[in-house]
Design a protein around this motif. Structure first.
Motif, mmCIF file in Angstrom:
data_model
loop_
_atom_site.group_PDB
_atom_site.id
_atom_site.type_symbol
_atom_site.label_atom_id
_atom_site.label_comp_id
_atom_site.label_asym_id
_atom_site.label_seq_id
_atom_site.Cartn_x
_atom_site.Cartn_y
_atom_site.Cartn_z
ATOM 1 N N HIS A 141 0.541 -1.204 0.047
ATOM 2 C CA HIS A 141 0.001 0.313 -0.441
ATOM 3 C C HIS A 141 0.997 1.326 -0.134
ATOM 4 C CE1 HIS A 141 -3.151 2.515 0.740
ATOM 5 N NE2 HIS A 141 -2.690 3.125 1.966
ATOM 6 N N ALA A 142 1.882 1.130 0.618
ATOM 7 C CA ALA A 142 2.493 2.097 0.929
ATOM 8 C C ALA A 142 3.532 2.956 -0.426
ATOM 9 C CB ALA A 142 4.262 2.165 1.969
ATOM 10 N N LEU A 143 3.915 1.632 -0.978
ATOM 11 C CA LEU A 143 5.238 1.780 -2.051
ATOM 12 C C LEU A 143 3.676 2.081 -3.467
ATOM 13 C CD1 LEU A 143 7.779 0.904 -3.371
ATOM 14 C CD2 LEU A 143 7.165 -1.569 -3.699
ATOM 15 N N SER A 144 2.838 1.315 -3.518
ATOM 16 C CA SER A 144 1.223 2.170 -4.416
ATOM 17 C C SER A 144 1.540 3.520 -4.742
ATOM 18 C CB SER A 144 0.668 1.652 -4.906
ATOM 19 O OG SER A 144 -0.298 1.863 -4.903
ATOM 20 N N GLN A 145 1.035 4.024 -3.356
ATOM 21 C CA GLN A 145 1.134 5.378 -2.643
ATOM 22 C C GLN A 145 2.266 6.356 -3.550
ATOM 23 O OE1 GLN A 145 -1.921 6.103 -2.191
ATOM 24 N NE2 GLN A 145 -1.326 7.161 -0.327
ATOM 25 N N GLU A 172 10.794 -6.464 8.026
ATOM 26 C CA GLU A 172 12.324 -5.672 7.592
ATOM 27 C C GLU A 172 11.235 -4.928 6.053
ATOM 28 O OE1 GLU A 172 15.020 -5.611 9.304
ATOM 29 O OE2 GLU A 172 13.325 -6.267 10.691
ATOM 30 N N ALA A 173 10.739 -6.460 4.798
ATOM 31 C CA ALA A 173 10.441 -5.482 3.684
ATOM 32 C C ALA A 173 9.159 -3.999 3.945
ATOM 33 C CB ALA A 173 9.825 -6.316 3.431
ATOM 34 N N CYS A 174 8.388 -4.163 4.986
ATOM 35 C CA CYS A 174 7.533 -3.236 4.958
ATOM 36 C C CYS A 174 8.405 -2.304 5.679
ATOM 37 C CB CYS A 174 7.158 -3.869 6.736
ATOM 38 S SG CYS A 174 5.476 -3.051 6.227
ATOM 39 N N VAL A 175 9.071 -2.583 7.024
ATOM 40 C CA VAL A 175 9.685 -0.407 6.945
ATOM 41 C C VAL A 175 10.267 0.051 6.107
ATOM 42 C CG1 VAL A 175 11.463 0.541 9.060
ATOM 43 C CG2 VAL A 175 9.585 -1.594 9.745
ATOM 44 N N LYS A 176 11.225 -1.387 5.130
ATOM 45 C CA LYS A 176 11.773 -0.528 4.400
ATOM 46 C C LYS A 176 10.832 0.489 3.260
ATOM 47 C CE LYS A 176 15.775 -3.373 5.349
ATOM 48 N NZ LYS A 176 15.996 -4.105 4.891
ATOM 49 N N ALA A 177 9.918 0.502 3.004
ATOM 50 C CA ALA A 177 8.635 0.113 2.425
ATOM 51 C C ALA A 177 8.229 1.771 2.572
ATOM 52 C CB ALA A 177 8.525 -0.606 1.618
ATOM 53 N N VAL A 178 7.580 0.969 3.619
ATOM 54 C CA VAL A 178 6.643 2.864 4.462
ATOM 55 C C VAL A 178 8.197 3.403 4.755
ATOM 56 C CG1 VAL A 178 5.937 3.471 5.684
ATOM 57 C CG2 VAL A 178 5.622 1.374 5.603
ATOM 58 N N GLN A 234 10.380 4.638 2.156
ATOM 59 C CA GLN A 234 11.290 4.468 1.199
ATOM 60 C C GLN A 234 10.330 5.851 0.982
ATOM 61 O OE1 GLN A 234 14.158 5.049 0.138
ATOM 62 N NE2 GLN A 234 13.216 6.389 -1.225
ATOM 63 N N ALA A 235 8.266 5.495 0.837
ATOM 64 C CA ALA A 235 7.124 6.071 1.419
ATOM 65 C C ALA A 235 6.963 7.229 0.817
ATOM 66 C CB ALA A 235 6.155 4.619 0.668
ATOM 67 N N VAL A 236 7.145 7.105 2.050
ATOM 68 C CA VAL A 236 7.586 8.567 2.838
ATOM 69 C C VAL A 236 8.574 9.444 2.687
ATOM 70 C CG1 VAL A 236 7.435 9.463 5.594
ATOM 71 C CG2 VAL A 236 6.167 7.730 5.046
ATOM 72 N N THR A 293 10.206 9.674 -0.320
ATOM 73 C CA THR A 293 9.730 9.675 -1.735
ATOM 74 C C THR A 293 8.595 10.672 -2.241
ATOM 75 O OG1 THR A 293 9.883 7.982 -2.445
ATOM 76 C CG2 THR A 293 8.652 8.782 -3.922
ATOM 77 N N LEU A 294 7.265 11.443 -1.337
ATOM 78 C CA LEU A 294 6.586 11.700 -1.084
ATOM 79 C C LEU A 294 7.292 13.006 -0.410
ATOM 80 C CD1 LEU A 294 4.963 9.811 -2.084
ATOM 81 C CD2 LEU A 294 3.458 11.101 -0.604
ATOM 82 N N GLY A 295 8.905 13.751 0.336
ATOM 83 C CA GLY A 295 8.774 14.221 0.814
ATOM 84 C C GLY A 295 7.919 15.051 2.137
ATOM 85 N N GLY A 296 7.500 15.828 2.572
ATOM 86 C CA GLY A 296 6.614 16.990 3.085
ATOM 87 C C GLY A 296 5.256 16.390 3.301
ATOM 88 N N ASN A 297 4.541 16.105 1.853
ATOM 89 C CA ASN A 297 3.358 15.402 2.030
ATOM 90 C C ASN A 297 2.931 13.963 2.191
ATOM 91 O OD1 ASN A 297 2.489 17.561 0.427
ATOM 92 N ND2 ASN A 297 2.828 17.230 -1.858
ATOM 93 N N GLY A 298 4.994 13.393 2.304
ATOM 94 C CA GLY A 298 4.164 12.384 3.057
ATOM 95 C C GLY A 298 3.819 11.993 4.520
ATOM 96 N N LEU A 299 3.908 13.536 5.120
ATOM 97 C CA LEU A 299 4.000 13.595 6.730
ATOM 98 C C LEU A 299 2.074 14.063 6.525
ATOM 99 C CD1 LEU A 299 7.588 14.583 8.171
ATOM 100 C CD2 LEU A 299 6.149 12.330 7.788
ATOM 101 N N THR A 300 1.249 14.245 5.994
ATOM 102 C CA THR A 300 0.042 15.064 5.801
ATOM 103 C C THR A 300 -0.608 13.541 5.733
ATOM 104 O OG1 THR A 300 0.058 14.722 3.550
ATOM 105 C CG2 THR A 300 1.149 16.446 4.924
#
Length: 376
Positions: free
Chosen positions: A246-250, A317-323, A325-327, A329-336
């Protein structure tokens, strides 16, 4: 073991993904639970003669993974049909099967699972919740902590310890404790993690249970316990893989659309390569999860135990890394709140911690698989 999914599994995956898409990350837990039950997804692993789908953990893990990938995972699927349903189906009396399995399958009743204790941590041999006979009844006393969904569950499958009649040593046994049992109280734990299912500390103060509350043979010990713990690890892997997907898709959607200079940011290798690595890690974790589910459904409990631990470790481990990296990737938007990724930073850590820490899994693999001496 099959290396590709069957047509039936592909169809199940597509159907559940469509259900998840309809509900999305702003889902109502009760509504989704009810619809998933009506479609036969909650009980897909339970025996057909008791209202289930006749499948196994392989099918149930697909359901949870796809709901998670859509942003609407149902944590109680790990507990109610996977742990409790499996244990009752394998070791319960006919009366217990008739009472619980159809209701767990159709979603009208749920069951929580209580094993973790404040002072035992990852050492299940230090469990102090004990049960002793009082005439024909059992008296159960002890404490449990970080127990999910007790407030919405009709009963809790409690891991206690009884004295082995042959050796005098304490060994684990499983008891069905109704939510309204006298002496059975709960206190909600204030968590930073925001989830639909809440966490509780339980107190059992001489809870009187009838003889039929005991699930399985009181002398079976660890055999019955691990019949529930292996599915728990496999389903936790599914939960983590779905969350990571889900995080990676975003992140992928954002990287395709977001343009800072002359091209979308996803064209830059500093963005693209970490996302590709996250995808690879999630796919590898899924393969191990599928292997573990296959072994378990085939009845190879020993091999399934090793694979289930590895799958849970890899998925966490894969989940933590994916989340992460997703955050990023979005930069500040990843925290909204708009994108809903920031809350996953905390949630993703759960897969590393529960139901067993990654360090304990490394201990298991080092001495059970590699034959190295124990350090504890």
């Amino acid at each position: 073991m099959p290396t590709t999914e069957t047509d039936e599994h592909k169809s199940l995956r597509e159907a559940v993904a469509a259900l998840g898409k309809r509900h999305g990350r702003d889902f109502n837990r009760e509504e989704l639970w009810s619809e998933a039950a009506k479609l036969g997804y909650l009980g897909v692993n339970l025996p057909e003669e008791y209202g289930g789908g006749g499948g196994g953990i392989a099918e149930l893990s697909i359901v949870l993974e796809e709901l998670g990938a859509a942003g609407c995972p149902l944590l109680m699927m790990v507990v109610s049909p996977a742990i409790c349903g499996t244990v009752i189906a394998r070791f319960g009396t006919e009366a217990q099967k008739q009472e619980w399995l159809p209701a767990l399958a159709d979603g009208t009743r749920t069951m929580a699972f209580g094993i973790t204790e404040p002072d035992a941590g990852s050492n299940s041999h230090r469990i102090t919740t004990t049960a002793h006979r009082d005439g024909a009844d059992w008296l159960l006393t002890g404490r449990k902590v970080f127990i999910s969904g007790v407030d919405i569950a009709d009963a809790t499958l409690i891991v206690g310890r009884t004295e082995d009649s042959r050796t005098g040593r304490l060994k684990p046994c499983l008891f069905i404790v109704p939510r309204d049992a006298e002496g059975f109280t709960r206190r909600r734990i204030d968590m930073e993690l925001q989830a639909a299912e809440k966490q509780f500390e339980l107190t059992l103060d001489d809870v009187r249970l009838p003889a039929e509350a005991l699930v399985g043979d009181e002398d079976a010990g660890l055999l019955q316990l691990f019949a529930g713990l292996n599915p728990e690890r496999i389903m936790t892997a599914a939960f983590a893989i779905g969350m990571g997907r889900h995080a990676l898709s975003q992140a992928i959607t954002y990287a395709r659309d977001r343009t800072v200079w002359n091209t979308p940011i996803g064209a830059h290798q500093a963005i693209a390569h970490p996302l590709a690595q996250a995808h690879i890690d999630l796919e590898l974790a899924r393969l191990m999860m599928q292997k573990a589910a296959h072994l378990y459904d085939e009845g190879d409990d020993v091999a399934a135990g090793e694979a289930a631990n590895m799958a849970k470790y890899a998925a966490g481990e894969a989940c933590v890394k994916a989340v992460d990296q997703a955050v990023h990737t979005l930069g500040g938007n990843g925290l909204t709140r708009e994108f809903g990724l920031a809350s996953l930073i905390t949630a993703a850590r759960v897969a590393r911690i529960a139901p067993v820490s990654r360090e304990m899994i490394l201990n298991y693999v080092s001495h059970q698989t590699l034959g190295l001496p124990k350090s504890y």
